[in-house]
Enzyme design. Sequence first.
Site, PDB file in Angstrom:
ATOM      1  N   ASP A   1      -1.025  -6.103  -0.158  1.00 20.78           N
ATOM      2  CA  ASP A   1      -1.464  -5.452   1.084  1.00 20.78           C
ATOM      3  C   ASP A   1      -2.969  -5.228   1.078  1.00 20.78           C
ATOM      4  OD1 ASP A   1       0.597  -5.012   2.897  1.00 20.78           O
ATOM      5  OD2 ASP A   1       1.287  -3.192   1.889  1.00 20.78           O
TER       6      ASP A   1
ATOM      7  N   ASP B   1       0.845  -1.204   0.000  1.00 20.01           N
ATOM      8  CA  ASP B   1       0.000   0.000   0.000  1.00 20.01           C
ATOM      9  C   ASP B   1       0.877   1.250   0.000  1.00 20.01           C
ATOM     10  OD1 ASP B   1       0.872  -0.215   2.594  1.00 20.01           O
ATOM     11  OD2 ASP B   1      -1.097   0.011   3.518  1.00 20.01           O
ATOM     12  N   SER B   2       2.206   1.064  -0.012  1.00 17.57           N
ATOM     13  CA  SER B   2       3.122   2.180  -0.262  1.00 17.57           C
ATOM     14  C   SER B   2       2.875   2.739  -1.668  1.00 17.57           C
ATOM     15  CB  SER B   2       4.576   1.728  -0.111  1.00 17.57           C
ATOM     16  OG  SER B   2       4.814   0.537  -0.838  1.00 17.57           O
TER      17      SER B   2
ATOM     18  N   GLU C   1      -1.598  -5.411   8.558  1.00 16.63           N
ATOM     19  CA  GLU C   1      -0.802  -4.858   9.662  1.00 16.63           C
ATOM     20  C   GLU C   1      -1.476  -5.103  11.005  1.00 16.63           C
ATOM     21  OE1 GLU C   1      -0.055  -0.693   8.951  1.00 16.63           O
ATOM     22  OE2 GLU C   1       0.838  -1.074   6.974  1.00 16.63           O
TER      23      GLU C   1
ATOM     24  N   LYS D   1      -1.323  -9.411   2.814  1.00 18.19           N
ATOM     25  CA  LYS D   1      -0.603  -8.965   4.010  1.00 18.19           C
ATOM     26  C   LYS D   1      -1.474  -7.954   4.729  1.00 18.19           C
ATOM     27  CE  LYS D   1       3.192  -6.056   3.870  1.00 18.19           C
ATOM     28  NZ  LYS D   1       2.736  -4.880   4.639  1.00 18.19           N
TER      29      LYS D   1
ATOM     30  N   GLU E   1       9.007  -4.012  10.717  1.00 13.05           N
ATOM     31  CA  GLU E   1       9.463  -2.737  10.148  1.00 13.05           C
ATOM     32  C   GLU E   1      10.012  -1.816  11.223  1.00 13.05           C
ATOM     33  OE1 GLU E   1       6.726  -0.923   7.401  1.00 13.05           O
ATOM     34  OE2 GLU E   1       7.888   0.942   7.309  1.00 13.05           O
TER      35      GLU E   1
END
Length: 254
Positions: free
Chosen positions: A73, A34-35, A105, A103, A172
């Site tokens: 993501d 999602d970057s 978070e 993925k 991270e």
Amino acid sequence: MKASGTPIAMLTAYDYTMARILDGADVDVLLVGDSASNVMAGHETTLPITLEQMIYHAQCVVRGVTRALIVVDLPFGTYQGNSKEALLSAVRVMKETGAHAVKLEGGAAVIPAIERILEAGIPVMGHLGLTPQSIYRFGTYVVRARSEEEATELRRDAELLEAAGCFAVVLEKIPASLASSVSAAIKIPVIGIGAGSGCDGQVLVTHDALGFTTEFNPRFVRHYAELSETIARAVKKYVSDVREGRFPGPEESY
Ligand code: KIV
């Protein structure tokens, strides 16, 4: 790869052309991160990117890949606090893109969502430490888990993710010693970003590693190329060739 001590190389990809190059260069895992919200769309955070936009990026990446594992993501707001919505988001990603895994978070708080996705047969990668989707809770992008309390919570979350059935976890921007102790303590691969060399693999945002993003220079990024300069130089040459009548030449004309 973890069992044989072979470090895993992971990079982000958001489009067909780059995915093809990275896949051809032997990258093990491609993350449709999602970057994309930052490096493709120009947003300040990862929060604005939508599920539709992530699906579009993932579809483009899948078309360029023949061998790497492709992880996508789940974007902010598509899985937190509602395991049914998490499942529907993950199912859409898998059905509409052809990617191999998702993925998401977080630790304890997202375990119900992870379990529901896994029950549907969808592999899940976890992500702990600096979790950019929670930036407004933390207020800063500084190194996480420096305090013993936060480190203990992260260790526990990593164990919870493993026990729930995640196949890997990203750590991270945390201290290297903590990341390597977590990597040793759990059986699933730990992929680090700003987490030192003791992880089972490494991930970078491709645009950082290749020097597209000149204004973003945290110490964990190594520039393997300076593509921003290379492209600007090439484009200036093109502009001056056009303006001065050197392009196209006879050999570039019909
Ligand atoms: O979105 C992303 O690029 C990521 C990596 C930084 C791990 O989650």
